[in-house]
Design a protein around this motif. Structure first.
Motif, PDB file in Angstrom:
ATOM      1  N   LYS A 148       0.833  -1.210   0.000  1.00  0.00           N
ATOM      2  CA  LYS A 148       0.000   0.000   0.000  1.00  0.00           C
ATOM      3  C   LYS A 148       0.861   1.250   0.000  1.00  0.00           C
ATOM      4  O   LYS A 148       0.599   2.207  -0.759  1.00  0.00           O
ATOM      5  CB  LYS A 148      -0.935  -0.005   1.214  1.00  0.00           C
TER       6      LYS A 148
ATOM      7  N   ILE B 193       2.433   1.772  -3.495  1.00  0.00           N
ATOM      8  CA  ILE B 193       1.509   2.333  -4.490  1.00  0.00           C
ATOM      9  C   ILE B 193       1.329   3.833  -4.257  1.00  0.00           C
ATOM     10  O   ILE B 193       1.345   4.633  -5.194  1.00  0.00           O
ATOM     11  CB  ILE B 193       0.166   1.592  -4.440  1.00  0.00           C
ATOM     12  N   ARG B 194       1.191   4.201  -3.009  1.00  0.00           N
ATOM     13  CA  ARG B 194       1.087   5.634  -2.700  1.00  0.00           C
ATOM     14  C   ARG B 194       2.351   6.383  -3.122  1.00  0.00           C
ATOM     15  O   ARG B 194       2.281   7.479  -3.679  1.00  0.00           O
ATOM     16  CB  ARG B 194       0.826   5.841  -1.207  1.00  0.00           C
TER      17      ARG B 194
ATOM     18  N   LEU C 243      -1.784  -8.218  -3.333  1.00  0.00           N
ATOM     19  CA  LEU C 243      -2.322  -7.637  -4.558  1.00  0.00           C
ATOM     20  C   LEU C 243      -3.002  -8.696  -5.406  1.00  0.00           C
ATOM     21  O   LEU C 243      -2.583  -9.859  -5.421  1.00  0.00           O
ATOM     22  CB  LEU C 243      -1.197  -6.982  -5.378  1.00  0.00           C
TER      23      LEU C 243
ATOM     24  N   GLU D  34      -5.688   6.045  -2.703  1.00  0.00           N
ATOM     25  CA  GLU D  34      -6.743   5.217  -2.106  1.00  0.00           C
ATOM     26  C   GLU D  34      -7.515   4.473  -3.193  1.00  0.00           C
ATOM     27  O   GLU D  34      -7.844   3.290  -3.048  1.00  0.00           O
ATOM     28  CB  GLU D  34      -7.688   6.092  -1.277  1.00  0.00           C
TER      29      GLU D  34
ATOM     30  N   TRP E 221      -5.353   1.641  -4.562  1.00  0.00           N
ATOM     31  CA  TRP E 221      -5.266   0.543  -3.602  1.00  0.00           C
ATOM     32  C   TRP E 221      -6.533  -0.298  -3.608  1.00  0.00           C
ATOM     33  O   TRP E 221      -6.488  -1.540  -3.602  1.00  0.00           O
ATOM     34  CB  TRP E 221      -4.995   1.080  -2.203  1.00  0.00           C
ATOM     35  N   ARG E 222      -7.686   0.343  -3.659  1.00  0.00           N
ATOM     36  CA  ARG E 222      -8.954  -0.389  -3.677  1.00  0.00           C
ATOM     37  C   ARG E 222      -9.062  -1.218  -4.957  1.00  0.00           C
ATOM     38  O   ARG E 222      -9.650  -2.310  -4.965  1.00  0.00           O
ATOM     39  CB  ARG E 222     -10.123   0.582  -3.612  1.00  0.00           C
TER      40      ARG E 222
ATOM     41  N   ALA F  21      -5.847  -4.139  -4.383  1.00  0.00           N
ATOM     42  CA  ALA F  21      -5.673  -4.966  -3.187  1.00  0.00           C
ATOM     43  C   ALA F  21      -6.597  -6.175  -3.182  1.00  0.00           C
ATOM     44  O   ALA F  21      -7.713  -6.142  -3.703  1.00  0.00           O
ATOM     45  CB  ALA F  21      -5.944  -4.123  -1.943  1.00  0.00           C
TER      46      ALA F  21
END
Length: 203
Positions: A87, A90-91, A151, A192, A195-196, A199
């Motif tokens: 996470k 990715i950010r 992932l 965000e 990630w959604r 993930a």
């Protein structure tokens, strides 16, 4: 990126100065009307020094393009090599993209505007090599987090599309002056959303 010492460092620094001067001229005057004399004055380099490094304006323009891609991709590769958390990684990728654009607005506009220029034909091999290096780092990073169950398993080309595709649209709006969301808020929201999308249920 490691910097050389001694005479090579001086040569590399002079070459860099010329590239940055060319970028400034192309951005502020326009590529078609910029002359090598404009670049010489902006860089403070001698005519001989410029032609020692670059054969002409089109080769210099191609090198400006390559240098921008190289710097941008180096930041992505560093994240793939150093990030341990899916996470956060990715950010970090999204933050690198948006903040690089913000910090390097002239370079970003140049990369967007000149990406279909004829003079870039000479850069195909270099760009392909850089893209392979980036793809290799990305593939290894994604595979590790897929294996750890963090992932979803997707086609390789989809990962970067989901992460950087929305960033590219925000960049287009930002560079055209139409973005209304600040960079920090954009990082939060896009990170965000990415990630959604990527993930697993366990993520």
């Amino acid at each position: 990126m490691k910097r050389r010492k001694g005479p090579h460092a001086s040569t590399e620094s002079r070459r860099r100065d010329i590239i940055l001067a060319a970028l400034k001229c192309f951005s502020e005057i326009g590529f078609s009307v910029t002359s090598m004399e404009d670049i010489r004055r902006q860089s403070g380099a001698s005519t001989g020094s410029i032609y020692h490094h670059f054969k002409g304006k089109e080769q210099l323009a191609a090198e400006v393009y390559l240098e921008g891609i190289r710097e941008y991709q180096a930041g992505l590769i560093e994240i793939f090599q150093s990030s341990r958390d899916a996470k956060e990684g990715i950010r970090a990728l999204i933050e690198h993209h948006l903040k690089w654009v913000e910090t390097n607005a002239q370079w970003s506009r140049y990369l967007f505007q000149m990406r279909h220029s004829d003079f870039l034909a000479s850069t195909e091999s270099d760009i392909s090599g850089m893209n392979r290096d980036l793809a290799g780092s990305a593939s290894e990073w994604f595979s590790r987090h897929i294996g750890a169950g963090k992932l979803r398993k997707l086609p390789q080309d989809i990962y970067m599309s989901l992460i950087l595709g929305p960033c590219m649209e925000h960049t287009r709006q930002y560079l055209s002056g139409h973005a209304v969301t600040g960079t920090d808020r954009a990082v939060d929201e896009l990170a965000e959303a990415a990630w959604r999308a990527l993930a697993t249920g366990a993520g």
